[in-house]
Design a protein around this motif. Structure first.
Motif, PDB file in Angstrom:
ATOM      1  N   SER A  21       0.848  -1.186   0.000  1.00 44.97           N
ATOM      2  CA  SER A  21       0.000   0.000   0.000  1.00 44.97           C
ATOM      3  C   SER A  21       0.881   1.232   0.000  1.00 44.97           C
ATOM      4  CB  SER A  21      -0.917  -0.022   1.226  1.00 44.97           C
ATOM      5  OG  SER A  21      -0.130  -0.002   2.387  1.00 44.97           O
ATOM      6  N   LEU A  81       1.492   3.454   2.166  1.00 49.74           N
ATOM      7  CA  LEU A  81       1.671   4.006   3.507  1.00 49.74           C
ATOM      8  C   LEU A  81       3.037   4.677   3.616  1.00 49.74           C
ATOM      9  CD1 LEU A  81       0.312   1.090   5.703  1.00 49.74           C
ATOM     10  CD2 LEU A  81      -0.846   3.204   5.110  1.00 49.74           C
ATOM     11  N   ASP A  82       3.045   5.793   4.307  1.00 52.64           N
ATOM     12  CA  ASP A  82       4.321   6.479   4.504  1.00 52.64           C
ATOM     13  C   ASP A  82       5.068   5.862   5.701  1.00 52.64           C
ATOM     14  OD1 ASP A  82       2.731   7.347   6.554  1.00 52.64           O
ATOM     15  OD2 ASP A  82       3.093   9.479   6.243  1.00 52.64           O
ATOM     16  N   ALA A  90       3.299   6.124   9.176  1.00 55.70           N
ATOM     17  CA  ALA A  90       2.207   5.178   9.379  1.00 55.70           C
ATOM     18  C   ALA A  90       2.747   3.778   9.639  1.00 55.70           C
ATOM     19  CB  ALA A  90       1.280   5.177   8.170  1.00 55.70           C
ATOM     20  N   LEU A 118      -4.877   3.606   9.482  1.00 54.11           N
ATOM     21  CA  LEU A 118      -5.111   3.202   8.099  1.00 54.11           C
ATOM     22  C   LEU A 118      -6.187   4.027   7.405  1.00 54.11           C
ATOM     23  CD1 LEU A 118      -4.910  -0.668   8.490  1.00 54.11           C
ATOM     24  CD2 LEU A 118      -3.167   0.889   7.599  1.00 54.11           C
TER      25      LEU A 118
END
Length: 109
Positions: free
Chosen positions: A72, A74-75, A78, A107
């Motif tokens: 995904s 996500l940074d 996260a 999330l």
């Protein structure tokens, strides 16, 4: 031999006996107090060790990962937050409900 003091034959007088008795009694009291304090400390240590040994051990929570989850977007923040949450959950510091709620907050877009 009148006027001459009678010799005690090397024995201490009443004051000497009283002084010696006081020293012996004081030493005995000090030693007794120290022994008592040490025994109390050892009993407290034993009790603490028994309580630690008898504390219920929580089973390790099962962390389920999705098989072959797609990557995904996500940074790093996260991801580190999720790792920290997973660690807290694995240690038993978070309940399953708290873990799920916190994970959803991270999330959520």
């Amino acid at each position: 031999m009148i006027g001459r003091r009678m010799s005690r034959g090397g024995r201490p007088g009443l004051i000497g006996v009283a002084a010696r008795t006081a020293v012996v009694a004081g030493t005995a009291s000090a030693v007794s107090g120290r022994v008592s304090a040490r025994q109390q400390q050892q009993a407290a240590d034993r009790e603490a060790a028994q309580q630690a040994a008898s504390a219920p051990v929580a089973p390790a929570p099962v962390v389920r990962e999705a098989p072959d989850a797609p990557a995904s977007g996500l940074d790093d923040h996260a991801l580190s937050t999720l790792e920290r949450l997973g660690s807290l959950y694995a240690q038993g510091l978070l309940s399953e409900a708290e873990f799920t709620a916190a994970k959803q907050r991270v999330l959520a877009p």
